[in-house]
Write a protein that holds these residues in place. Structure first.
Motif, PDB file in Angstrom:
ATOM      1  N   UNK A 359      67.651  42.595  72.282  1.00 20.44           N
ATOM      2  CA  UNK A 359      66.920  42.008  70.632  1.00 20.44           C
ATOM      3  C   UNK A 359      65.940  43.060  70.514  1.00 20.44           C
ATOM      4  N   UNK A 360      65.058  43.574  71.461  1.00 22.82           N
ATOM      5  CA  UNK A 360      63.876  44.414  70.914  1.00 22.82           C
ATOM      6  C   UNK A 360      64.176  45.628  70.212  1.00 22.82           C
ATOM      7  N   UNK A 361      65.401  46.153  70.768  1.00 22.18           N
ATOM      8  CA  UNK A 361      65.702  47.414  70.019  1.00 22.18           C
ATOM      9  C   UNK A 361      66.396  47.088  68.659  1.00 22.18           C
ATOM     10  N   UNK A 362      67.110  45.994  68.388  1.00 17.24           N
ATOM     11  CA  UNK A 362      67.292  45.713  67.011  1.00 17.24           C
ATOM     12  C   UNK A 362      66.284  45.244  66.202  1.00 17.24           C
ATOM     13  N   UNK A 363      65.350  44.672  66.813  1.00 17.11           N
ATOM     14  CA  UNK A 363      64.223  44.496  65.993  1.00 17.11           C
ATOM     15  C   UNK A 363      63.066  45.427  65.693  1.00 17.11           C
ATOM     16  N   UNK A 364      63.117  46.476  66.732  1.00 15.28           N
ATOM     17  CA  UNK A 364      62.433  48.011  66.425  1.00 15.28           C
ATOM     18  C   UNK A 364      63.054  48.509  64.927  1.00 15.28           C
ATOM     19  N   UNK A 365      64.449  48.744  65.151  1.00 14.54           N
ATOM     20  CA  UNK A 365      64.951  49.348  63.982  1.00 14.54           C
ATOM     21  C   UNK A 365      64.585  48.654  62.534  1.00 14.54           C
ATOM     22  N   UNK A 366      64.556  47.274  62.684  1.00 20.30           N
ATOM     23  CA  UNK A 366      64.260  46.556  61.435  1.00 20.30           C
ATOM     24  C   UNK A 366      62.543  46.691  61.125  1.00 20.30           C
ATOM     25  N   UNK A 367      61.803  46.584  62.196  1.00 16.78           N
ATOM     26  CA  UNK A 367      60.489  46.966  61.710  1.00 16.78           C
ATOM     27  C   UNK A 367      60.193  48.349  61.198  1.00 16.78           C
ATOM     28  N   UNK A 369      62.214  50.151  59.501  1.00 10.17           N
ATOM     29  CA  UNK A 369      62.960  50.114  58.330  1.00 10.17           C
ATOM     30  C   UNK A 369      62.033  49.597  57.141  1.00 10.17           C
ATOM     31  N   UNK A 370      61.188  48.419  57.828  1.00  8.48           N
ATOM     32  CA  UNK A 370      60.416  47.846  56.718  1.00  8.48           C
ATOM     33  C   UNK A 370      59.087  48.269  56.720  1.00  8.48           C
ATOM     34  N   UNK A 371      58.835  49.624  57.503  1.00 17.10           N
ATOM     35  CA  UNK A 371      57.511  50.181  57.475  1.00 17.10           C
ATOM     36  C   UNK A 371      56.636  49.242  58.014  1.00 17.10           C
ATOM     37  N   UNK A 372      56.973  48.329  58.888  1.00 14.04           N
ATOM     38  CA  UNK A 372      55.776  47.480  59.770  1.00 14.04           C
ATOM     39  C   UNK A 372      55.606  48.357  61.031  1.00 14.04           C
TER      40      UNK A 372
END
Ligand SMILES: [Zn+2]
Length: 416
Positions: A359-367, A369-372
């Motif tokens: 899940x952290x890898x999935x979360x990293x990509x999203x963060x 992408x969202x420039x967070x």
């Protein structure tokens, strides 16, 4: 021992080392173990020991008698891998995987179990108990077997078969509760009180956080004293996340680092109690939060990532505090994204994670992408459990082998 006592995470009430309970006697909140950091700073003198290789080398910052430092299995001392292919794919400067699948029972939970078992022996307990979604139970069963203690594990009947098999192989008495993890938790609490067992359950027993925090010390050592910008932690009951934060805070308190990383919470959209609380509680400015008034509201969890499927996060307040105080982000990813993350990570790094650990890898990509999370950041993802622990989950994302006749011609036709 440098432990000085306990402080309530909710109301800040303090208890001395002789306190024999597990929760705050004032408000029922979770407790945080405190240390004489000035004494620790003097003892460690600018660095933490690298030998022996297990987590008990950090005894100066652990709440157990130094004699317990000799443990029959190697807990902790897991590798930190640089993952340049994944870093490139996510769009960050540096990415590291902290591979805690290489603990004896193949999950990060062994860190918590080791310190809890050391404590159980300090207080003379002969039976240890735990409520678990799977990994804490297989971990406690493993370490109890290694140290000659009896273990009783309460799990939801739906726990993955590999984790149940581990517990049984290690000789635990396994009680599969017809209900959720939260039901198993309540039954374990009641039974441990009735029969006088040492209850390792997360979010109740303050010693779990102390074991898990050593993960941060090792990351710091393996980065040669550098502090990452972000540490991403998959989050169910919140204890691992609050522990990772505490580890970094300890390092700062004893003067080994002068800045702290942001701790990012990654949850499934189908089990997101802590993320929702972070969004609700986070102040707009630098305002001080009144933690005694904060409630983490229950959800109805249903994620395929069993290790982080939690209705009522038992260490939720500590996790919400950690995310907000560290300036981290809380992000949710779908079960489909979690499943996709398993082969992505495995194929680009050689590390096979169970759903929660991917899940952290999935979360990293999203963060990103969202420039967070920015492109220039140095990021660590905690890989908290092995892919072999939940084959049914990952099989959905990896496809099937190709069936062929036993001939060279058949291989040629595969056009490899
Ligand atoms: Zn309290």
């Amino acid at each position: 021992m440098n432990m000085t006592g306990y402080r309530c995470i909710r109301c800040s009430a303090e208890q001395g080392c002789d306190f024999a309970g597990f929760l705050c006697p004032q408000c029922g909140g979770n407790l945080d173990i405190r240390y004489d950091y000035a004494a620790v700073a003097q003892q460690v003198d600018g660095s933490l020991p690298r030998a022996p290789g297990d987590l008990f080398r950090f005894a100066a910052l652990l709440p157990v008698q130094p004699a317990r430092a000799a443990f029959p299995l190697r807990i902790g001392g897991t590798p930190l891998y640089r993952a340049p292919a994944l870093a490139k794919r996510a769009g960050v400067r540096e990415l590291y995987l902290k591979d805690d699948t290489l603990n004896p029972s193949a999950s990060l939970k062994d860190r918590a179990s080791a310190v809890c078992i050391a404590r159980a022996r300090d207080v003379g307990a002969d039976t240890v108990s735990v409520a678990s979604t799977g990994n804490a139970g297989s971990s406690l069963a493993c370490l109890a077997a290694a140290t000659g203690l009896r273990s009783v594990v309460f799990v939801p009947a739906s726990a993955p078969v590999a984790k149940l098999t581990q517990m049984l192989a290690f000789g635990a008495r396994v009680l599969a509760v017809q209900g959720s993890y939260d039901d198993a938790y309540d039954v374990c609490l009641a039974a441990s009180g009735e029969f006088g067992w040492f209850n390792r359950s997360t979010g109740f027993n303050p010693f779990t956080r102390e074991g898990k925090k050593t993960c941060a010390y090792e990351i710091w050592q393996d980065l040669d004293g550098r502090v990452p910008d972000r540490v991403l932690v998959s989050t169910g009951d919140g204890n691992t996340l609050s522990a990772i934060w505490k580890g970094w805070c300890d390092l700062k308190a004893v003067g080994l680092i002068d800045r702290l990383p942001r701790i990012d919470c990654v949850q499934s959209t189908d089990s997101a109690a802590i993320s929702q609380a972070v969004q609700r509680v986070r102040p707009d400015n630098q305002a001080v939060v009144d933690w005694s008034a904060v409630e983490v509201q229950e959800v109805s969890a249903s994620t395929i990532a069993d290790s982080i499927s939690v209705d009522r996060p038992r260490d939720g307040l500590a996790a919400v505090r950690a995310v907000i105080e560290s300036g981290g982000e809380a992000v949710t990813v779908t079960d489909e994204e979690i499943l996709r993350a398993i082969p992505e990570m495995a194929r680009a790094s050689g590390v096979f994670a169970e759903p929660a650990a991917a899940a952290p890898w999935a979360g990293l990509k999203q963060l990103v992408t969202e420039k967070r999370i920015g492109a220039g950041e140095r990021v660590v993802c905690i890989v908290s459990g092995s892919g072999l622990k939940d084959i049914a989950g990952s099989r959905k994302a990896v496809g099937e082998p190709q069936l062929i006749e036993p001939s060279l011609e058949a291989v040629r036709e595969c056009r490899l």
